[in-house]
Scaffold this motif. Structure first.
Motif, short mmCIF file in Angstrom:
data_model
loop_
_atom_site.label_atom_id
_atom_site.label_comp_id
_atom_site.label_asym_id
_atom_site.label_seq_id
_atom_site.Cartn_x
_atom_site.Cartn_y
_atom_site.Cartn_z
N VAL A 11 -8.14 6.49 -2.01
CA VAL A 11 -6.98 5.35 -2.37
C VAL A 11 -7.04 5.31 -3.98
O VAL A 11 -8.22 5.04 -4.32
CB VAL A 11 -7.43 3.95 -1.44
CG1 VAL A 11 -6.25 2.95 -2.05
CG2 VAL A 11 -7.30 3.99 -0.20
N ARG A 12 -5.80 5.00 -4.37
CA ARG A 12 -5.64 4.71 -5.94
C ARG A 12 -4.88 3.40 -6.24
O ARG A 12 -3.72 3.37 -5.33
CB ARG A 12 -4.85 5.92 -6.74
CG ARG A 12 -4.67 5.79 -8.00
CD ARG A 12 -3.81 6.89 -8.55
NE ARG A 12 -2.80 7.08 -8.11
CZ ARG A 12 -2.26 8.52 -8.12
NH1 ARG A 12 -2.65 9.39 -8.02
NH2 ARG A 12 -1.00 8.71 -7.36
N ARG A 14 -2.40 1.16 -8.34
CA ARG A 14 -1.48 1.51 -9.40
C ARG A 14 -0.84 0.08 -9.58
O ARG A 14 0.54 -0.05 -9.42
CB ARG A 14 -0.36 2.64 -8.99
CG ARG A 14 -0.81 4.07 -9.12
CD ARG A 14 0.42 4.91 -8.77
NE ARG A 14 1.03 4.63 -7.61
CZ ARG A 14 2.32 3.91 -7.43
NH1 ARG A 14 2.87 3.67 -8.57
NH2 ARG A 14 2.86 3.69 -6.32
N ARG A 24 -9.32 4.65 -8.48
CA ARG A 24 -9.69 5.27 -7.35
C ARG A 24 -10.96 4.85 -6.65
O ARG A 24 -11.78 4.37 -7.37
CB ARG A 24 -9.64 6.80 -7.36
CG ARG A 24 -8.30 7.43 -8.03
CD ARG A 24 -8.72 8.93 -8.17
NE ARG A 24 -7.54 9.41 -8.75
CZ ARG A 24 -6.95 10.51 -8.09
NH1 ARG A 24 -7.31 10.93 -7.20
NH2 ARG A 24 -5.83 10.92 -8.66
N ARG A 60 -1.10 11.02 5.61
CA ARG A 60 -1.34 9.99 4.35
C ARG A 60 -0.41 8.78 4.60
O ARG A 60 -0.80 7.60 4.51
CB ARG A 60 -1.00 10.58 3.05
CG ARG A 60 -2.28 11.42 2.57
CD ARG A 60 -2.20 11.76 1.02
NE ARG A 60 -1.04 12.52 0.76
CZ ARG A 60 -0.91 13.73 0.75
NH1 ARG A 60 -1.61 14.49 1.00
NH2 ARG A 60 0.48 14.19 0.41
N ARG A 61 0.70 9.02 5.13
CA ARG A 61 1.55 8.05 5.55
C ARG A 61 1.16 6.97 6.53
O ARG A 61 1.21 5.86 6.49
CB ARG A 61 3.10 8.40 5.71
CG ARG A 61 3.86 8.68 4.40
CD ARG A 61 5.36 9.04 4.73
NE ARG A 61 5.77 10.19 5.53
CZ ARG A 61 5.78 11.40 5.18
NH1 ARG A 61 5.44 11.64 3.94
NH2 ARG A 61 5.94 12.34 6.03
N ARG A 64 -1.72 4.98 5.27
CA ARG A 64 -1.08 3.94 4.67
C ARG A 64 -0.48 2.80 5.58
O ARG A 64 -1.10 1.54 5.42
CB ARG A 64 0.09 4.24 4.00
CG ARG A 64 0.92 3.42 2.91
CD ARG A 64 1.97 4.18 2.19
NE ARG A 64 2.34 2.79 1.25
CZ ARG A 64 2.03 2.61 0.04
NH1 ARG A 64 0.93 2.83 -0.22
NH2 ARG A 64 2.69 1.62 -0.45
N PRO A 71 2.73 -2.09 -2.13
CA PRO A 71 3.15 -1.18 -3.04
C PRO A 71 2.00 -1.24 -4.34
O PRO A 71 1.19 -2.01 -4.19
CB PRO A 71 4.29 -2.13 -3.63
CG PRO A 71 4.62 -2.82 -2.83
CD PRO A 71 3.77 -3.09 -1.63
N ASP A 74 -1.75 3.80 -3.54
CA ASP A 74 -1.35 5.35 -2.83
C ASP A 74 -2.80 5.94 -1.92
O ASP A 74 -3.99 5.56 -2.37
CB ASP A 74 -0.99 6.08 -3.95
CG ASP A 74 0.01 5.84 -4.85
OD1 ASP A 74 1.05 5.46 -4.17
OD2 ASP A 74 0.12 6.18 -5.99
N VAL A 75 -2.32 6.49 -1.07
CA VAL A 75 -3.46 7.06 -0.50
C VAL A 75 -3.48 8.57 -0.92
O VAL A 75 -2.30 9.28 -0.72
CB VAL A 75 -3.17 7.54 1.12
CG1 VAL A 75 -4.22 8.14 2.03
CG2 VAL A 75 -3.24 5.83 1.88
N VAL A 76 -4.27 8.90 -1.66
CA VAL A 76 -4.50 10.24 -2.43
C VAL A 76 -4.81 11.35 -1.39
O VAL A 76 -4.11 12.53 -1.25
CB VAL A 76 -5.34 10.21 -3.42
CG1 VAL A 76 -5.64 11.43 -4.34
CG2 VAL A 76 -5.06 9.09 -4.58
#
Length: 124
Positions: A11-12, A14, A24, A60-61, A64, A71, A74-76
């Motif tokens: 996970v990242r 932002r 991350r 990845r979605r 998530r 928001p 992100d799932v890298v």
């Protein structure tokens, strides 16, 4: 019966109004395996192929959503690690597959398990 699908997830973060270091991190996500023939028992067929995630962007979605990430997160990456199961669940899974081999387009339960889960079944 007790079983779960385990995934390695990166996970990242932002954030809009802050900095984070590291941005991350890696974690393990476990999803309970639904007992056959209940709705959802075919997660392995719908999401995996040869022990890997079949469609990484879609998965990845899925991750998530399962993790409830908002928001700025992100799932890298998300990789299948294993189906961790007890003997009772594995027996029920094998039986449900055997009852409907045509659904899997193959001629043996072992082939189905190998085609979708690879060698990533951990029986405890």
């Amino acid at each position: 019966m007790d079983a779960e699908y385990r995934f390695r997830v990166t996970v990242r973060l932002r954030p809009r109004d802050a900095r984070v270091d590291p941005d991350r991190f890696d974690t393990t996500m476990s999803i309970p395996a639904v007992a056959p023939p209940e709705p959802g028992w075919l997660l392995f067929r719908d999401r995996l192929w040869r022990g890997k995630v079949g469609d990484p962007p879609t998965f990845r979605r899925f991750v998530r959503d399962r993790l409830g990430l908002g928001p700025g997160v992100d799932v890298v990456s998300a990789e299948f690690a294993e189906l961790r199961t007890d003997e009772a669940y594995l027996t029920a899974l094998r039986s449900a597959i055997a009852d409907d081999l045509g659904r899997f387009n193959t001629d043996s339960v072992d082939a189905v398990l190998n085609n979708y889960l690879g060698s990533s079944i951990h029986v405890r």
